[in-house]
Design a protein around this motif. Structure first.
Motif, mmCIF file in Angstrom:
data_model
loop_
_atom_site.group_PDB
_atom_site.id
_atom_site.type_symbol
_atom_site.label_atom_id
_atom_site.label_comp_id
_atom_site.label_asym_id
_atom_site.label_seq_id
_atom_site.Cartn_x
_atom_site.Cartn_y
_atom_site.Cartn_z
ATOM 1 N N GLU A 191 1.640 6.678 -6.805
ATOM 2 C CA GLU A 191 0.578 7.639 -7.108
ATOM 3 C C GLU A 191 1.083 9.079 -7.006
ATOM 4 O OE1 GLU A 191 -2.518 6.514 -4.398
ATOM 5 O OE2 GLU A 191 -2.832 4.599 -5.436
ATOM 6 N N GLU A 192 1.960 9.340 -6.049
ATOM 7 C CA GLU A 192 2.533 10.687 -5.925
ATOM 8 C C GLU A 192 3.364 11.037 -7.157
ATOM 9 O OE1 GLU A 192 1.962 13.060 -3.254
ATOM 10 O OE2 GLU A 192 0.347 11.583 -3.286
ATOM 11 N N LYS A 205 0.833 -1.216 0.000
ATOM 12 C CA LYS A 205 0.000 0.000 0.000
ATOM 13 C C LYS A 205 0.863 1.259 0.000
ATOM 14 C CE LYS A 205 -4.065 -1.970 0.238
ATOM 15 N NZ LYS A 205 -4.920 -2.025 -0.922
ATOM 16 N N HIS A 257 2.297 1.705 -3.402
ATOM 17 C CA HIS A 257 1.299 2.285 -4.316
ATOM 18 C C HIS A 257 1.162 3.784 -4.078
ATOM 19 C CE1 HIS A 257 -1.125 -1.511 -5.624
ATOM 20 N NE2 HIS A 257 0.172 -1.709 -5.665
ATOM 21 N N ALA A 258 1.174 4.188 -2.816
ATOM 22 C CA ALA A 258 1.061 5.618 -2.504
ATOM 23 C C ALA A 258 2.232 6.392 -3.105
ATOM 24 C CB ALA A 258 1.000 5.824 -0.993
#
Length: 196
Positions: free
Chosen positions: A168-169, A161, A164-165
């Motif tokens: 995404e940034e 997770k 993924h963060a």
């Protein structure tokens, strides 16, 4: 040709066509997310009917593309020597290797991530990746580098997770890739460190 030899030849042709279709889908969907199945068939050198014979829907083809990217990521993670050196360093190497594969297909990975899936399907999609991460975390727990009080599988899920963060940034343009990689390393190692 007849009998077993003919069946073997047909199976070999089917495997080649399947591979060509997935290869073409990887290339085209990463460049043009809305590429049609006709365009994918043309790029693969097969007919539209052949695409449908292997993949009854666009979703089935996208699932095969996900499997291909996952297989590539797993191979890269295994090549990153997850069982060598301190677990913290191995974990970062494994994560970099996996993200390197995802980085080769940024548009496609973003498209895949935006497709709603059930929690079970998401877990199955990440299982080969989570297995590699869990293995490194268990090794770190055994050596005392990582917290032993939390299950390795849960820590692997958290790691995914957070990864993924970070991605995404980068995708949103809020962080450059190197800064996101440094932030990921810092946060993960703080989260995994044994509590004193």
């Amino acid at each position: 040709m007849s009998g077993p030899a003919e069946r073997h030849h047909r199976r070999a042709d089917a495997r080649r066509n399947n591979g060509a279709i997935v290869d073409a889908a990887l290339r085209l969907l990463d460049a043009q997310p809305d590429a049609s199945l006709d365009a994918i068939a043309s790029a693969a050198g097969v007919t539209r009917q052949t695409v449908y014979a292997h993949f009854p829907s666009r979703e089935h083809l996208l699932a095969a593309v996900v499997d291909r990217i996952t297989d590539e990521a797993v191979a890269a993670m295994d090549a990153a020597e997850p069982d060598t050196g301190p677990a913290a360093e191995a974990l970062i190497r494994v994560l970099r290797a996996g993200s390197g594969i995802a980085g080769r297909h940024p548009v496609l990975v973003q498209q895949i991530a935006s497709v709603p899936v059930s929690p079970q399907a998401d877990q199955e999609r990440h299982a080969p990746i989570a297995d590699r991460i869990s293995r490194v975390i268990r090794r770190g727990q055994a050596s005392g580098e990582f917290d032993k009080d939390l299950p390795a599988e849960w820590l692997a899920a958290v790691t995914i997770k957070i990864g993924h963060a970070a991605g995404e940034e980068v995708d949103a343009g809020r962080m450059p890739p190197a800064e996101a990689a440094d932030a990921l390393r810092t946060v993960l190692l703080r989260a995994l460190r044994p509590q004193s």
